[in-house]
Design an enzyme around this catalytic site. Structure first.
Site, PDB file in Angstrom:
ATOM      1  N   ASN A  50      -4.493  -1.788  -3.287  1.00 46.07           N
ATOM      2  CA  ASN A  50      -4.227  -0.402  -3.649  1.00 46.07           C
ATOM      3  C   ASN A  50      -4.440  -0.332  -5.165  1.00 46.07           C
ATOM      4  O   ASN A  50      -3.608  -0.821  -5.932  1.00 46.07           O
ATOM      5  CB  ASN A  50      -2.786  -0.049  -3.260  1.00 46.07           C
ATOM      6  N   GLU A  55      -2.388   8.348  -6.813  1.00 46.44           N
ATOM      7  CA  GLU A  55      -2.644   7.141  -6.016  1.00 46.44           C
ATOM      8  C   GLU A  55      -3.523   7.506  -4.808  1.00 46.44           C
ATOM      9  O   GLU A  55      -3.368   8.593  -4.236  1.00 46.44           O
ATOM     10  CB  GLU A  55      -1.302   6.614  -5.503  1.00 46.44           C
ATOM     11  N   GLU A 108       1.944   0.003   4.045  1.00 45.09           N
ATOM     12  CA  GLU A 108       1.226  -0.574   2.896  1.00 45.09           C
ATOM     13  C   GLU A 108       1.189  -2.095   2.949  1.00 45.09           C
ATOM     14  O   GLU A 108       0.203  -2.717   2.565  1.00 45.09           O
ATOM     15  CB  GLU A 108       1.856  -0.114   1.579  1.00 45.09           C
ATOM     16  N   ASN A 153       2.070   8.752  -3.943  1.00 44.95           N
ATOM     17  CA  ASN A 153       2.170   9.468  -2.660  1.00 44.95           C
ATOM     18  C   ASN A 153       3.573   9.177  -2.162  1.00 44.95           C
ATOM     19  O   ASN A 153       3.841   8.083  -1.647  1.00 44.95           O
ATOM     20  CB  ASN A 153       1.205   8.916  -1.613  1.00 44.95           C
ATOM     21  N   CYS A 204       2.672   4.326  -7.954  1.00 40.65           N
ATOM     22  CA  CYS A 204       3.716   4.849  -7.066  1.00 40.65           C
ATOM     23  C   CYS A 204       5.002   4.039  -7.065  1.00 40.65           C
ATOM     24  O   CYS A 204       5.813   4.134  -7.957  1.00 40.65           O
ATOM     25  CB  CYS A 204       3.175   5.032  -5.656  1.00 40.65           C
ATOM     26  N   LYS A 246      -1.999  -2.537  -7.293  1.00 43.63           N
ATOM     27  CA  LYS A 246      -0.567  -2.287  -7.100  1.00 43.63           C
ATOM     28  C   LYS A 246       0.195  -3.568  -6.758  1.00 43.63           C
ATOM     29  O   LYS A 246      -0.155  -4.273  -5.796  1.00 43.63           O
ATOM     30  CB  LYS A 246      -0.394  -1.246  -5.983  1.00 43.63           C
TER      31      LYS A 246
HETATM   32  N1  CDT Z   1       3.054   5.149  -2.041  1.00 43.29           N
HETATM   33  C1  CDT Z   1       4.284   4.661  -2.275  1.00 43.29           C
HETATM   34  O1  CDT Z   1       4.452   3.597  -2.866  1.00 43.29           O
HETATM   35  N2  CDT Z   1       5.307   5.364  -1.794  1.00 43.29           N
HETATM   36  C2  CDT Z   1       6.663   4.901  -1.880  1.00 43.29           C
HETATM   37  C3  CDT Z   1       7.415   5.343  -0.695  1.00 43.29           C
HETATM   38  C4  CDT Z   1       8.615   4.544  -0.534  1.00 43.29           C
HETATM   39  S1  CDT Z   1       9.289   4.699   1.021  1.00 43.29           S
HETATM   40  C5  CDT Z   1       8.531   3.456   1.910  1.00 43.29           C
HETATM   41  C6  CDT Z   1       7.379   5.360  -3.142  1.00 43.29           C
HETATM   42  O2  CDT Z   1       8.066   4.517  -3.740  1.00 43.29           O
HETATM   43  O3  CDT Z   1       7.318   6.527  -3.495  1.00 43.29           O
END
Ligand code: CDT
Length: 308
Positions: free
Chosen positions: A106, A46, A142, A193, A168, A123
């Site tokens: 995204n 991502e 985000e 990420n 993600c 996304k």
């Molecule tokens: N990039 C991304 O979606 N990261 C989220 C972090 C969650 S905590 C706010 C994930 O689900 O891995």
């Protein structure tokens, strides 16, 4: 029957000051390694071109726009597309997209082996928050910088395989996989990420974070009889740790290949897509076994309604 060698190109940390051009060089190095190992397709993370900028609170629109791509490919990424075409390797990667009419997503794209973009995904499940949150150890903005994707979960027949994308946080939602599964998906690619620590619970360690990622990816694969490639951006980025744990999962839910570092690292697995057929025609034969008359709440209700 299609067999493909699928490679996951985990990226190590990208610092705020790192240029797109320097990142693309790293992506090309992993692409070359994938070619030397006979890969047919490479899956990148991502927001692969930059640091995970939603950790930074910004108000100035010009500062925000710096992180977005207005076209794809563009000058910075053209060398990646050119090398992928020369090597005859399909690729998929994520980036921040600003559309001509001013929308922010995204996004990820997937190409065929001639580097033509054949699919785009924006996304859907955006985690985090919109405003600066003083309660968190670090920000996850985000919801501030992106709109929820408007394209839905689609599949494309690419190089003989029914492929779908998610990004993600989408991997934590069974709805993501099921909507793709209902379109016969055979390979779901998911870049991520994921912070190695929980900004709202400092006792949650890396072990649990990795477990939840594996659990989601493996369950999604098994319950929809599909291969899944979940590929991280990892390492200490701008002083903030991102977890690794990239995996390629088979349609039984078993992990075929796993990254062991938090750096640039290639993982690879031979995927025989004929193996998706057994689960799709037996225990997860949706046509025979699903009971949609009992699933109404899935699309008619968002939050919990406590009726007892
Ligand atoms: N990039 C991304 O979606 N990261 C989220 C972090 C969650 S905590 C706010 C994930 O689900 O891995």
């Amino acid at each position: 029957m299609t067999v493909m060698k699928i490679a996951g190109a985990q990226l190590g940390a990208i610092q705020r000051a790192d240029s797109r051009e320097s990142v693309v060089k790293r992506m090309i190095a992993l692409l070359d390694e994938a070619a030397s190992k006979g890969a047919d397709m490479v899956v990148y993370p991502e927001l692969a071109l930059t640091t995970f900028f939603p950790r930074w609170y910004m108000e100035d629109q010009a500062e925000i726009d710096f992180w977005f791509e207005t076209e794809m490919p563009n000058a910075a990424t053209q060398p990646l597309f050119d090398r992928a075409r020369a090597l005859n390797i399909a690729i998929t990667f994520g980036y921040a997209e600003k559309t001509p009419d001013g929308h922010y997503y995204n996004t990820s794209v997937v190409t065929d082996r001639q580097a033509n973009i054949v699919g785009k995904y924006r996304k859907v499940h955006l985690p985090g928050h919109s405003d600066y949150d003083t309660e968190r150890a670090f920000q996850h903005l985000e919801k501030r910088y992106f709109e929820p994707g408007d394209l839905g979960f689609n599949v494309w027949r690419n190089e003989g395989v029914v492929m779908g994308m998610a990004i993600c946080n989408d991997r934590r939602w069974p709805e993501t996989f099921r909507v793709l599964g209902l379109q016969g998906v055979e390979l779901v690619t998911i870049g991520y990420n994921t912070p190695a620590v929980n900004s709202q619970m400092n006792t949650e360690g890396l072990e649990k974070r990795l477990f939840h990622s594996d659990l989601s990816l493996q369950a999604g694969a098994y319950q929809n009889a599909t291969y899944v490639a979940g590929i991280a951006k990892a390492g200490m980025e701008d002083g903030h740790p991102l977890m690794g744990g990239s995996i390629i999962v088979d349609p039984d839910g078993f992990v075929l290949s796993r990254a062991v570092t938090e750096a640039d690292e290639l993982i690879i697995a031979e995927c025989d897509f004929a193996k998706c057929a057994f689960g799709k025609s037996t225990i997860f034969d949706f046509e025979r076994h699903r009971r949609i008359e009992h699933y109404g709440r899935i699309t008619s209700q968002v939050g919990v309604i406590l009726e007892v």
